[in-house]
Structure formats: C-alpha cells, structure tokens
Motif scaffolding. Sequence first.
Motif, PDB file in Angstrom:
ATOM      1  N   LYS A  98       0.841  -1.196   0.000  1.00 20.05           N
ATOM      2  CA  LYS A  98       0.000   0.000   0.000  1.00 20.05           C
ATOM      3  C   LYS A  98       0.879   1.250   0.000  1.00 20.05           C
ATOM      4  O   LYS A  98       1.858   1.327   0.745  1.00 20.05           O
ATOM      5  CB  LYS A  98      -0.907  -0.027   1.235  1.00 20.05           C
ATOM      6  N   GLN A  99       0.484   2.212  -0.842  1.00 18.79           N
ATOM      7  CA  GLN A  99       1.172   3.504  -0.896  1.00 18.79           C
ATOM      8  C   GLN A  99       0.307   4.562  -0.237  1.00 18.79           C
ATOM      9  O   GLN A  99      -0.914   4.471  -0.233  1.00 18.79           O
ATOM     10  CB  GLN A  99       1.410   3.930  -2.349  1.00 18.79           C
ATOM     11  N   ARG A 100       0.968   5.562   0.253  1.00 14.74           N
ATOM     12  CA  ARG A 100       0.272   6.752   0.737  1.00 14.74           C
ATOM     13  C   ARG A 100       0.490   7.838  -0.302  1.00 14.74           C
ATOM     14  O   ARG A 100       1.608   8.343  -0.458  1.00 14.74           O
ATOM     15  CB  ARG A 100       0.816   7.185   2.085  1.00 14.74           C
ATOM     16  N   GLY A 102      -1.051  11.447  -2.279  1.00 16.31           N
ATOM     17  CA  GLY A 102      -1.892  12.631  -2.176  1.00 16.31           C
ATOM     18  C   GLY A 102      -2.160  13.201  -3.562  1.00 16.31           C
ATOM     19  O   GLY A 102      -1.762  12.627  -4.584  1.00 16.31           O
ATOM     20  N   LYS A 113       7.207   8.978  -6.739  1.00 18.63           N
ATOM     21  CA  LYS A 113       6.511   7.699  -6.552  1.00 18.63           C
ATOM     22  C   LYS A 113       6.027   7.159  -7.889  1.00 18.63           C
ATOM     23  O   LYS A 113       5.591   7.895  -8.769  1.00 18.63           O
ATOM     24  CB  LYS A 113       5.324   7.868  -5.621  1.00 18.63           C
ATOM     25  N   CYS A 120       6.150   1.653  -2.043  1.00 18.53           N
ATOM     26  CA  CYS A 120       5.098   1.384  -1.057  1.00 18.53           C
ATOM     27  C   CYS A 120       5.672   1.504   0.351  1.00 18.53           C
ATOM     28  O   CYS A 120       6.787   1.083   0.604  1.00 18.53           O
ATOM     29  CB  CYS A 120       4.517  -0.005  -1.263  1.00 18.53           C
ATOM     30  N   GLU A 121       4.870   2.075   1.233  1.00 15.24           N
ATOM     31  CA  GLU A 121       5.297   2.239   2.619  1.00 15.24           C
ATOM     32  C   GLU A 121       4.799   1.129   3.525  1.00 15.24           C
ATOM     33  O   GLU A 121       5.444   0.783   4.506  1.00 15.24           O
ATOM     34  CB  GLU A 121       4.809   3.582   3.182  1.00 15.24           C
ATOM     35  N   ASP A 122       3.617   0.578   3.205  1.00 17.79           N
ATOM     36  CA  ASP A 122       2.976  -0.383   4.101  1.00 17.79           C
ATOM     37  C   ASP A 122       2.790  -1.730   3.419  1.00 17.79           C
ATOM     38  O   ASP A 122       2.643  -1.816   2.197  1.00 17.79           O
ATOM     39  CB  ASP A 122       1.599   0.130   4.543  1.00 17.79           C
ATOM     40  N   THR A 182      -1.872  -4.488   9.012  1.00 18.79           N
ATOM     41  CA  THR A 182      -1.146  -3.457   8.270  1.00 18.79           C
ATOM     42  C   THR A 182       0.138  -3.140   9.027  1.00 18.79           C
ATOM     43  O   THR A 182       0.105  -2.776  10.202  1.00 18.79           O
ATOM     44  CB  THR A 182      -1.992  -2.177   8.128  1.00 18.79           C
ATOM     45  N   ARG A 184       4.120  -1.229   8.803  1.00 14.98           N
ATOM     46  CA  ARG A 184       5.014  -0.284   8.122  1.00 14.98           C
ATOM     47  C   ARG A 184       6.327  -0.980   7.822  1.00 14.98           C
ATOM     48  O   ARG A 184       6.949  -1.557   8.706  1.00 14.98           O
ATOM     49  CB  ARG A 184       5.246   0.938   9.024  1.00 14.98           C
TER      50      ARG A 184
END
Length: 195
Positions: A98-100, A102, A113, A120-122, A182, A184
């Motif tokens: 999963k990416q964060r 905006g 990105k 992906c961070e998560d 989830t 990190r």
Amino acid sequence: MDIHDISSVSSLQSLAKLLSDAQEDDDDDNNYGPHCSVSAMAPGNIGPVKKETTVTGTFQVKSENSKTIWNTEEVPEGSEFDDTWDPREQPEYDILFKQRVGTEDIFLGMSRKDPSTACCEDMVIKIKLPETKFLDITLDIQDKVLDLRTPQKKLLLHLPHPVDSKNGKAHFFSEEGILEVTLRMTREFDFINFA
C-alpha cells in the motif's frame, strides 16, 4: 596379500598424487599422506597433509553457556515458532502493498513515486479465518516474521521485507472472517524513496 589389494592401493596413491598436483604444483612428495602401509591409507590421506595451527593464549567463548551449539545471532528469526508436527492447517492469506499518495502525487507528479512496490510504505496481510472468533486469535509480529495461531489454524509467515513490529494495526472483520494486518516496512533505502 592379494594382488588386487596392491593394485587398488597403488591406484589410490596415484589418484591422491593426481588430485594434489592439480591443487598445488610446487609441492614435493613429502607433503602427502603415508604411502607404505595399506592400513594407514584412509580417505583423509588424499591430498596434501593439513597442518593444524593452534593459537596460544586464552580461548574466547562467544556464548555465556559453553554447552550451546550456536549463538543466538546465528539462528534465523522466527525459527523458534516453527513446528512441523503441528496438525493445524495453514489459512489462506494475501500479501498486498500500500502507498500513501496525495493529490500532488497523482495529478501533479511532484514526488518520485511510481506504481511499483519499491515506492510502497505499508504491507497489508489479509488472512482468511472462517468460523473463528476474535478472542481465539493469537498474533505475534517480529521484524521479519508473523506468527498467527487459532484453535483450528496456524500461520508462520516469513515476511518479504522487514517491518516495524512495534507500530502496526490489525483489524478483524468478523462478517467475512478476515484478519487484516497493516505493517510499516523498514527497508534499507526508504530514506531515498520517500525523501
């Protein structure tokens, strides 16, 4: 002594000389194992004689207990949970990334990105646990291992990336029977990807 024994000893000595000559061309014949006695020949006599070196002084033991076979650093993380004789079956699971993102990422493209997993961070792990109650679930997360146990199922999952084991979230959807964890990720070059 039979003639076949002599020929096999001489062929073994010839093989030993041939193998050791291939390794070290400048050795003389005195560095090889015994050639005269049949009883002294063994597989360890092939090749040059290994000279043992001893270190004078005190011998340092790395572990506190001298009866231990290996150090705790040598044992892979999570191997203490590995139980091959456990009859419980392994549940189905999916690992998602999963990416964060905006609006500046999607519309303006201001960050570096891309859709790959490197950005992906998560890590999201969805585990299917039908007919399981929330109170029956035992979950243990380490940096590289996820250990889940219920009365019917057991999952020991070695994670593809190291994670922050102290800061994670788990949510159990009792209607679907899915546990969503989830975590990190803590990869080595994340400071470059998410600068």
